[in-house]
Design a protein around this motif. Structure first.
Motif, PDB file in Angstrom:
ATOM      1  N   GLU A 173       0.812  -1.216   0.000  1.00 26.95           N
ATOM      2  CA  GLU A 173       0.000   0.000   0.000  1.00 26.95           C
ATOM      3  C   GLU A 173       0.848   1.269   0.000  1.00 26.95           C
ATOM      4  N   MET A 174       2.138   1.143   0.219  1.00 24.09           N
ATOM      5  CA  MET A 174       3.002   2.336   0.185  1.00 24.09           C
ATOM      6  C   MET A 174       3.775   2.392  -1.134  1.00 24.09           C
ATOM      7  N   LEU A 175       4.888   1.673  -1.225  1.00 20.22           N
ATOM      8  CA  LEU A 175       5.681   1.734  -2.460  1.00 20.22           C
ATOM      9  C   LEU A 175       5.661   0.424  -3.235  1.00 20.22           C
ATOM     10  N   GLY A 176       4.707  -0.457  -2.908  1.00 19.97           N
ATOM     11  CA  GLY A 176       4.595  -1.708  -3.642  1.00 19.97           C
ATOM     12  C   GLY A 176       4.113  -1.516  -5.063  1.00 19.97           C
ATOM     13  N   ASN A 177       3.278  -0.509  -5.252  1.00 20.40           N
ATOM     14  CA  ASN A 177       2.764  -0.199  -6.588  1.00 20.40           C
ATOM     15  C   ASN A 177       2.697   1.323  -6.711  1.00 20.40           C
ATOM     16  N   PRO A 178       3.861   1.969  -6.767  1.00 23.33           N
ATOM     17  CA  PRO A 178       3.901   3.431  -6.647  1.00 23.33           C
ATOM     18  C   PRO A 178       3.420   4.157  -7.892  1.00 23.33           C
ATOM     19  N   ILE A 179       3.085   5.426  -7.703  1.00 22.55           N
ATOM     20  CA  ILE A 179       2.853   6.347  -8.809  1.00 22.55           C
ATOM     21  C   ILE A 179       4.222   6.952  -9.121  1.00 22.55           C
ATOM     22  N   ALA A 180       4.736   6.684 -10.285  1.00 25.89           N
ATOM     23  CA  ALA A 180       6.079   7.159 -10.627  1.00 25.89           C
ATOM     24  C   ALA A 180       6.088   7.660 -12.064  1.00 25.89           C
ATOM     25  N   ASP A 181       6.337   8.938 -12.237  1.00 26.44           N
ATOM     26  CA  ASP A 181       6.380   9.544 -13.568  1.00 26.44           C
ATOM     27  C   ASP A 181       7.801   9.977 -13.885  1.00 26.44           C
ATOM     28  N   MET A 182       8.271   9.613 -15.063  1.00 29.05           N
ATOM     29  CA  MET A 182       9.586  10.025 -15.530  1.00 29.05           C
ATOM     30  C   MET A 182       9.414  11.038 -16.658  1.00 29.05           C
ATOM     31  N   PHE A 183      10.093  12.152 -16.525  1.00 33.05           N
ATOM     32  CA  PHE A 183      10.040  13.206 -17.540  1.00 33.05           C
ATOM     33  C   PHE A 183      11.354  13.231 -18.311  1.00 33.05           C
ATOM     34  N   LEU A 184      11.252  13.349 -19.614  1.00 33.17           N
ATOM     35  CA  LEU A 184      12.394  13.731 -20.436  1.00 33.17           C
ATOM     36  C   LEU A 184      12.215  15.218 -20.692  1.00 33.17           C
ATOM     37  N   VAL A 185      13.247  16.012 -20.414  1.00 31.80           N
ATOM     38  CA  VAL A 185      13.092  17.470 -20.482  1.00 31.80           C
ATOM     39  C   VAL A 185      14.180  18.077 -21.356  1.00 31.80           C
ATOM     40  N   HIS A 186      13.772  18.999 -22.212  1.00 35.43           N
ATOM     41  CA  HIS A 186      14.697  19.774 -23.044  1.00 35.43           C
ATOM     42  C   HIS A 186      14.436  21.247 -22.806  1.00 35.43           C
ATOM     43  N   TYR A 187      15.464  21.943 -22.298  1.00 36.44           N
ATOM     44  CA  TYR A 187      15.389  23.386 -22.085  1.00 36.44           C
ATOM     45  C   TYR A 187      16.180  24.092 -23.175  1.00 36.44           C
ATOM     46  N   GLU A 188      15.755  25.299 -23.514  1.00 37.32           N
ATOM     47  CA  GLU A 188      16.545  26.120 -24.415  1.00 37.32           C
ATOM     48  C   GLU A 188      16.283  27.592 -24.119  1.00 37.32           C
ATOM     49  N   GLY A 189      17.116  28.442 -24.687  1.00 38.34           N
ATOM     50  CA  GLY A 189      16.927  29.875 -24.521  1.00 38.34           C
ATOM     51  C   GLY A 189      17.657  30.444 -23.322  1.00 38.34           C
ATOM     52  N   MET A 190      17.591  31.744 -23.199  1.00 45.77           N
ATOM     53  CA  MET A 190      18.237  32.481 -22.120  1.00 45.77           C
ATOM     54  C   MET A 190      17.177  33.000 -21.151  1.00 45.77           C
ATOM     55  N   SER A 191      17.314  32.647 -19.873  1.00 43.58           N
ATOM     56  CA  SER A 191      16.367  33.134 -18.872  1.00 43.58           C
ATOM     57  C   SER A 191      16.715  34.555 -18.454  1.00 43.58           C
ATOM     58  N   ASP A 192      15.705  35.276 -18.022  1.00 43.93           N
ATOM     59  CA  ASP A 192      15.895  36.642 -17.535  1.00 43.93           C
ATOM     60  C   ASP A 192      14.863  36.892 -16.435  1.00 43.93           C
ATOM     61  N   PRO A 193      15.227  36.609 -15.169  1.00 43.01           N
ATOM     62  CA  PRO A 193      14.281  36.810 -14.065  1.00 43.01           C
ATOM     63  C   PRO A 193      13.725  38.225 -13.991  1.00 43.01           C
ATOM     64  N   SER A 194      14.506  39.218 -14.413  1.00 40.81           N
ATOM     65  CA  SER A 194      14.029  40.596 -14.355  1.00 40.81           C
ATOM     66  C   SER A 194      12.862  40.828 -15.306  1.00 40.81           C
ATOM     67  N   LYS A 195      12.716  39.942 -16.295  1.00 44.18           N
ATOM     68  CA  LYS A 195      11.616  40.050 -17.252  1.00 44.18           C
ATOM     69  C   LYS A 195      10.605  38.908 -17.095  1.00 44.18           C
ATOM     70  N   GLY A 196      10.768  38.100 -16.047  1.00 43.14           N
ATOM     71  CA  GLY A 196       9.821  37.013 -15.809  1.00 43.14           C
ATOM     72  C   GLY A 196       9.986  35.847 -16.762  1.00 43.14           C
ATOM     73  N   ILE A 197      11.203  35.653 -17.291  1.00 42.91           N
ATOM     74  CA  ILE A 197      11.469  34.569 -18.242  1.00 42.91           C
ATOM     75  C   ILE A 197      12.330  33.506 -17.564  1.00 42.91           C
ATOM     76  N   TYR A 198      11.806  32.287 -17.497  1.00 38.86           N
ATOM     77  CA  TYR A 198      12.492  31.187 -16.833  1.00 38.86           C
ATOM     78  C   TYR A 198      12.453  29.924 -17.688  1.00 38.86           C
ATOM     79  N   ALA A 199      13.530  29.139 -17.607  1.00 40.66           N
ATOM     80  CA  ALA A 199      13.500  27.816 -18.228  1.00 40.66           C
ATOM     81  C   ALA A 199      12.487  26.947 -17.496  1.00 40.66           C
ATOM     82  N   CYS A 200      12.464  27.087 -16.188  1.00 42.04           N
ATOM     83  CA  CYS A 200      11.481  26.385 -15.343  1.00 42.04           C
ATOM     84  C   CYS A 200      11.230  27.249 -14.122  1.00 42.04           C
ATOM     85  N   GLY A 201       9.981  27.645 -13.923  1.00 43.72           N
ATOM     86  CA  GLY A 201       9.646  28.546 -12.835  1.00 43.72           C
ATOM     87  C   GLY A 201       9.838  27.928 -11.459  1.00 43.72           C
TER      88      GLY A 201
END
Length: 326
Positions: A173-201
Motif C-alpha cells: 500500500e506504500m511503495l509496492g505499486n507506486p505512482i512514478a512519472d519520468m520526464f524527459l526534459v529539453h530546455y533552451e533559450g536564455m532566462s531573464d528573471p528581471s523580465k519574468g522569463i524562466y526555463a522552469c519557474g
C-alpha cells in the motif's frame, strides 16, 4: 515582479550537498547523512547507485533524438488524458506570480503502463512510432525501471532517517505499486528573471522524492529559505556519476513538516540543456497521515489524513489550472 533586480543580486554561489553512498554498508550512518540533508535543504546526491553510465547516456541520446524530431512528428504523441506523452514549449506555468509566459522547456512523460480506464495517474503510455525511433521505447522502459529501483533504495534509508524500520515503506500500500512519472526534459533559450522569463519557474515538487539526472549544463538552483526576502538562490552542480535527489511536498506532509520540501527552479544560459527526473509518489490507496515517529503530545498532526490519489489529483488540478489546453 517589482523586486526582480534585487533577486538577480541575491543569487549566491554553488551549493554544497551531502553524498549518500550506496556502497556504504552502514545504513545508519547513511541515514544520519540523509536526515541532516533533509533538515538542511532537502537536496542531496546519491553515488554508487548501480545505474550504468552506458544506460544513462543511451537514455539521454534517445531523449535528444526525440526532441530533434520535427514538431509535427512530436505532436503525434501529444500528451493524452493521463498526461503521458509530449508537452511542447511554454505548456507549463509553475510560478504564475513571476512568470510572464510558460516554462521554456518541452517534455515527454512516461509512467507505469496501465489500462485506459485506470485512475488519473494510471494508463497507457504514448510511445513514439518505433519506425521513427527504433529501440527508443525499450531504452526508456529499462532506464525507468532502474531509476525506480534507486528511488526505492533511497526510501529504505529515508525510513531509517525518520526513525522507522528500514522496510517501513516497502509495503504494497506504500511503495509496492507506486505512482512514478519520468520526464524527459529539453530546455533552451536564455532566462531573464528581471523580465519574468524562466526555463522552469520556481516550485516545489509535490511527490515523495525526485531523482534527477542532468547532462552537466548548469541551470538548477535552490532556495533554502523561501520565506526570506529577497530570495537567495544557489546553483546545484551536476557531478558525473551522481544523481541529484530532493524530497517533495508529500513527504513534508507525511513527516508532519519535519522534513521540508525546497523551492527550486531552472535558469537557461542560452545552451540546450537536457534532464531526466523521476518523480516518486506512494501507491494510489496509500493514506498519507502523520508518521508515528513525527508526532507527540506537543507536536500533533498539522494536516488531516488524505488518500494519495486524492492528494495527487488535487495537486495536478492546481498545476494544470495554469496550463494551456492541448
Amino acid at each position: 515582479m517589482e523586486n526582480k533586480s534585487e533577486e538577480d543580486v541575491s543569487i549566491i554561489n554553488v551549493s554544497s550537498l551531502s553524498f549518500i553512498d550506496f556502497n556504504n554498508t552502514d545504513l545508519h550512518q547513511s541515514a544520519v547523512l540523509l536526515k541532516n540533508a533533509c533538515l538542511d535543504c532537502g537536496f542531496f546526491y546519491v553515488v554508487n547507485h548501480g545505474i550504468s553510465e552506458e544506460l544513462k547516456e543511451e537514455a539521454f541520446e534517445q531523449s535528444k533524438k526525440f526532441f530533434a524530431l520535427p514538431l509535427e512528428e512530436k505532436m503525434k504523441v501529444l500528451r493524452n488524458e493521463k498526461y503521458r506523452g509530449y508537452a511542447p514549449f511554454h505548456d507549463s506555468l509553475l510560478d504564475p506570480k513571476n512568470q510572464v509566459r510558460g516554462d521554456y522547456k518541452e517534455c515527454f512523460t512516461i509512467g507505469m503502463e496501465g489500462p485506459k480506464d485506470g485512475l488519473h495517474e494510471d494508463g497507457p503510455n504514448n510511445w513514439p512510432n518505433p519506425n521513427v525511433l527504433p529501440g527508443w521505447q525499450e531504452t526508456m522502459e529499462k532506464y525507468y525501471q532502474e531509476a525506480l529501483r534507486v528511488c526505492k533504495s533511497i526510501a529504505r534509508i529515508m525510513a531509517l532517517a525518520l526513525d522507522l524500520d528500514e522496510d517501513y515503506f516497502d509495503t504494497l500500500e506504500m511503495l509496492g505499486n507506486p505512482i512514478a512519472d519520468m520526464f524527459l526534459v529539453h530546455y533552451e533559450g536564455m532566462s531573464d528573471p528581471s523580465k519574468g522569463i524562466y526555463a522552469c519557474g520556481a516550485h516545489s515538487d509535490f511527490g515523495m522524492m525526485s531523482l534527477l539526472a542532468t547532462d552537466g549544463v548548469t541551470g538548477l538552483q535552490i532556495c533554502r529559505h523561501k520565506d526570506v526576502k529577497p530570495e537567495k538562490w544557489e546553483y546545484i552542480p551536476s557531478i558525473k556519476g551522481a544523481y541529484i535527489v530532493n524530497i517533495g511536498d508529500l513527504l513534508e506532509r507525511w513527516s508532519n513538516g519535519y522534513f521540508k520540501s525546497t523551492l527550486h527552479r531552472v535558469l537557461g544560459n542560452g545552451l540546450d540543456r537536457y534532464s531526466i527526473p523521476l518523480f516518486l509518489k506512494p501507491s494510489h490507496d496509500c493514506i498519507i497521515e502523520c508518521l508515528p515517529t513525527c508526532q507527540s503530545e506537543n507536536n500533533l498532526p498539522k494536516c488531516p489524513a488524505i488518500k494519495c490519489s486524492t492528494y495527487i489529483s488535487q495537486r495536478y488540478k492546481a498545476v494544470h489550472a495554469h496550463l494551456k489546453k492541448p
